[in-house]
Design an enzyme around this catalytic site. Structure first.
Site, PDB file in Angstrom:
ATOM      1  N   SER A   1      11.855   7.929 -10.826  1.00 18.36           N
ATOM      2  CA  SER A   1      12.312   7.957  -9.421  1.00 18.36           C
ATOM      3  C   SER A   1      13.503   8.563  -9.082  1.00 18.36           C
ATOM      4  O   SER A   1      13.951   9.542  -9.464  1.00 18.36           O
ATOM      5  CB  SER A   1      11.878   6.658  -8.576  1.00 18.36           C
ATOM      6  OG  SER A   1      11.865   7.014  -7.307  1.00 18.36           O
TER       7      SER A   1
ATOM      8  N   HIS B   1       6.919   6.554  -2.819  1.00 22.12           N
ATOM      9  CA  HIS B   1       5.999   7.212  -3.732  1.00 22.12           C
ATOM     10  C   HIS B   1       4.398   7.113  -3.200  1.00 22.12           C
ATOM     11  O   HIS B   1       3.470   7.161  -4.054  1.00 22.12           O
ATOM     12  CB  HIS B   1       5.929   6.652  -5.021  1.00 22.12           C
ATOM     13  CG  HIS B   1       7.386   7.171  -5.701  1.00 22.12           C
ATOM     14  ND1 HIS B   1       7.714   8.337  -5.856  1.00 22.12           N
ATOM     15  CD2 HIS B   1       8.503   6.404  -6.193  1.00 22.12           C
ATOM     16  CE1 HIS B   1       8.837   8.485  -6.437  1.00 22.12           C
ATOM     17  NE2 HIS B   1       9.429   6.967  -6.445  1.00 22.12           N
TER      18      HIS B   1
END
Length: 314
Positions: A90, A198
């Site tokens: 990420s 996400h």
């Protein structure tokens, strides 16, 4: 020995992380000074002197982890370590892109600061949570999320065999955790994060991040980077700005990213930044690889010593 760098993301932070490195090395301290000059954020003060609650605010966490990872990279530069490819979880993808030269340090710091702010400020109102589900396959986790009735929850991170992170409304995440256990999950662990990362819930933040990304320059890659969105290598003709804006509303394919690195012949992984989470993921994929993490003075010296003698598994 073929080396790959791994960069951690949000959730790996802890107050005081990297303090002994900061005290020991001028090059390390200089990175914190540069970040403060560029952003007017006193990362050192937040990292070393704030509370866990303050550090865990998304707008603080992201810039603090990025700064620590890059400061460690500065210590590694003089060692002339040859890297086949790098990958981040990420937020960590930005560290990998900066390390590759595709994004400059100056642009990277500014965009990560903005990313953290947008993900915090434009997170929809609600009580959000994330949880790691251990011991279920992908199909089972999708089924669990689809069967939840109490709100929104979706798979967010495919970390390694047997570990998938779900994200969504807290009540829905709790229900999913219970359903996962009923389906045979070994454990379900709530994580230290503050938003439905996400997932489609961050669509507004994704749109605004794309606008901010238009202000930065994209350069040629000096080393390979594996992207989260599909677990494949970035190519020179990829639309990196679109990929990074889509990154925060799509699941992280970290297990696939590791497999891609292994297919490149990488047999030695160095995790650069707080925690040891990514090192654990590698060992879940293949316990025979050399795996190191650098997050303090001792681990830095140990890793450099092990690499200099050809690598030994810890």
């Amino acid at each position: 020995m073929k080396i790959g760098f791994l960069f951690p993301g949000q959730g790996a932070q802890s107050v005081g992380m990297g303090k002994d490195l900061y005290d020991e090395y001028e090059e390390y301290r200089n990175v914190y000074k540069r970040v403060k000059q560029l952003t007017d954020v006193d990362v050192a003060d937040i990292t070393f002197n704030s509370s866990e609650d303050v550090l865990s605010q998304t707008k603080n966490t992201q810039i603090c982890i990025l700064t620590m990872s890059f400061a460690i990279l500065e210590l590694l530069k003089k060692e002339n370590i040859e890297v086949v490819a790098s990958c981040g979880l990420s937020l960590g993808e930005y560290s990998a892109l900066i390390n590759s030269g595709a994004i400059s340090f100056e642009d990277g710091v500014q965009i990560v600061k903005k990313r953290g702010e947008l993900m915090q400020e434009l997170c929809p109102k609600g009580n959000w949570s994330m949880s790691a589900i251990l011991g279920l396959d992908e199909d089972s986790v999708f089924k669990v999320c689809n069967d939840v009735k109490s709100g929104f929850v979706a798979p967010a991170n495919f970390n390694c065999p047997g570990q998938i992170v779900i994200s969504g409304e807290k009540e829905a995440v709790v229900e999913a955790m219970e359903k996962a256990k009923e389906l045979g999950a070994k454990r379900a662990i709530e994580l230290k994060t503050s938003g439905p990362f996400h997932t489609k819930m961050l669509k507004e933040a994704s749109i605004e991040l794309k606008k901010e990304l238009e202000n930065i320059s994209i350069n040629s890659f000096e080393s390979k980077v594996i992207k989260n969105i599909d677990g494949k290598e970035y190519l020179e003709n990829d639309d990196i700005k679109s990929i990074l804006s889509a990154h925060i509303i799509n699941p992280v394919k970290f297990e696939q990213s590791l497999k891609t690195m292994i297919d490149m012949g990488i047999d030695t992984f160095i995790e650069i930044g707080p925690g040891k989470t990514l090192s654990g993921f590698v060992k879940k994929v293949n316990k025979d690889f050399n795996v190191y993490n650098i997050n303090n003075v001792d681990s830095l010296k140990n890793t450099l010593n092990q690499i200099s003698v050809g690598g030994k598994n810890e």
